[in-house]
Design an enzyme around this catalytic site. Sequence first.
Site, PDB file in Angstrom:
ATOM      1  N   ASP A   1       0.888 -20.504   1.858  1.00 40.44           N
ATOM      2  CA  ASP A   1       0.277 -21.241   3.532  1.00 40.44           C
ATOM      3  C   ASP A   1       1.620 -22.347   3.450  1.00 40.44           C
ATOM      4  O   ASP A   1       1.534 -23.703   2.647  1.00 40.44           O
ATOM      5  CB  ASP A   1      -1.047 -21.485   2.822  1.00 40.44           C
ATOM      6  CG  ASP A   1      -2.331 -20.112   2.446  1.00 40.44           C
ATOM      7  OD1 ASP A   1      -1.864 -19.209   2.609  1.00 40.44           O
ATOM      8  OD2 ASP A   1      -2.604 -20.219   1.497  1.00 40.44           O
TER       9      ASP A   1
ATOM     10  N   ASP B   1      -9.936 -10.251   7.121  1.00 34.51           N
ATOM     11  CA  ASP B   1     -10.406 -11.427   6.613  1.00 34.51           C
ATOM     12  C   ASP B   1     -12.119 -10.780   6.642  1.00 34.51           C
ATOM     13  O   ASP B   1     -12.347 -10.843   7.601  1.00 34.51           O
ATOM     14  CB  ASP B   1      -9.795 -13.169   6.644  1.00 34.51           C
ATOM     15  CG  ASP B   1      -8.658 -13.382   7.227  1.00 34.51           C
ATOM     16  OD1 ASP B   1      -8.348 -13.395   6.068  1.00 34.51           O
ATOM     17  OD2 ASP B   1      -8.689 -14.208   7.806  1.00 34.51           O
TER      18      ASP B   1
END
Lengths: 216, 252
Positions: free
Chosen positions: B12, B131
């Site tokens: 990330d 998600d």
Amino acid sequence: MSKHLLTIIDYGMGNLHSVAKAFEHVADNFQIEVTSDRARIAEADHVVLPGVGAIRDCMAEIRKQGVDTVVAENLSAGKPFLGICVGMQALMKHSDENNGVACLGHFDGAVRQFPKDLTDAHQLPMKVPHMGWNNVEQTVEHPLWHGIVSDSRFYFVHSFYVEPHADYTAGRCQYGPEFAAMIYRDNLFATQFHPEKSHTSGLQLLKNFTRWNGAL
Amino acid sequence: MPLAKRIIPCLDVDQGRVVKGVNFVNIRDAGDPVEVAKRYNEQGADEITMLDITATHEGRGTMLETVSAIAGQVFIPLTVGGGIRTVDDIRAMLNAGADKVSINSAAIFNPDFVKQASERFGAQCIVVAIDAKRVDDHWEIFTHGGRKPTGIDAVGWARKMEAYGAGEILLTSMDRDGVKSGFDLELTRAVADAVTIPVIASGGVGTLEHLAEGINQGHADAVLAASIFHFGEFSIAQAKEHMHSRDIEMRL
């Protein structure tokens, strides 16, 4: 001494930068160029035909841009020539993809689709595309296999495969059906997997290609 | 020997640094993305995924530089996601050296974008990120880091994205992300069994056994994890050994 020239044929299909970067990494005595310039490709010592995406689009661009002639000329000049992924499939006679597409016919074999009802050892459905690292069994001795053990894993991503045939298969793989992972004839060599994404074994193969004079 | 299951460490990235938050907050610095990617490559990672978690317009140039630097040194597949909204965004990432792009919210706002992207660049480089969060007896898609519900059913969405030309699904459980209690195995299995394209399980890995569960019980084709690798708890090689001991085909 001036550098050798390796050209990667750019016909607008896919990501050629990964291939160029991998060659730059293994062959600092080579100038690596991604080009569609026919004259420049004619000057090259080594030629690479990459390709991703749908075969119909690839073949349409190959014919539109005269890449079919470029391939034939460079092959008959005896230069070491490497096809990658759809660049390999384009060398076959025919592909079943997109309801059937005539290809370049440098090898007398066909490109088939993985069946949709494959199951693995746990009876779970096998996913298509065939995506990831699989073993390639070497079926012939070849300069491009130098320093790579048989059954090494290479990175694949494809939904269609080249039928294996003893006349041209240099390495085979299995995902449901057995298929040709590498094919060869004279100065021509092609891989279904992506050597530029296959870590140590893939880089070794690319290095072997730059050191190959095209003879068996 | 069959196709190996894959371990994909995830970076990330925010402003050119690897970070990792817990439930998308409490961000810790985990280093330079190029150095981290090289380390994972040397440890035997099967692919690398890099997500631009802030994905600001200003940060895009930094991201392209990072992608280019990694692609010049790491010769395994590289997926890049975060803020991919247009065909030009995809082209820029591929030209910088990415092999696949991960499309998330842009797919929800405009599903045809996935179709266009797949036709233009090939399904092999189009990953659709989902998600999902459990809502009653099913899973729903959330955007904006898990804060905004969409009312879309995750399993149905995965099927739709397959039909639109996705080559792979990156499935993250927003309930589990960063909390280290293991994947949402029911969710993973529901999606993996519903589509014929590969599914990457993500969100919740805290132990090596969690990785094995994602494959054996979740039916995933690949497992993605971040924090267990970033802070040196486990190496990729240890993870592979463990999964291999659970009868999972691995590239060792």
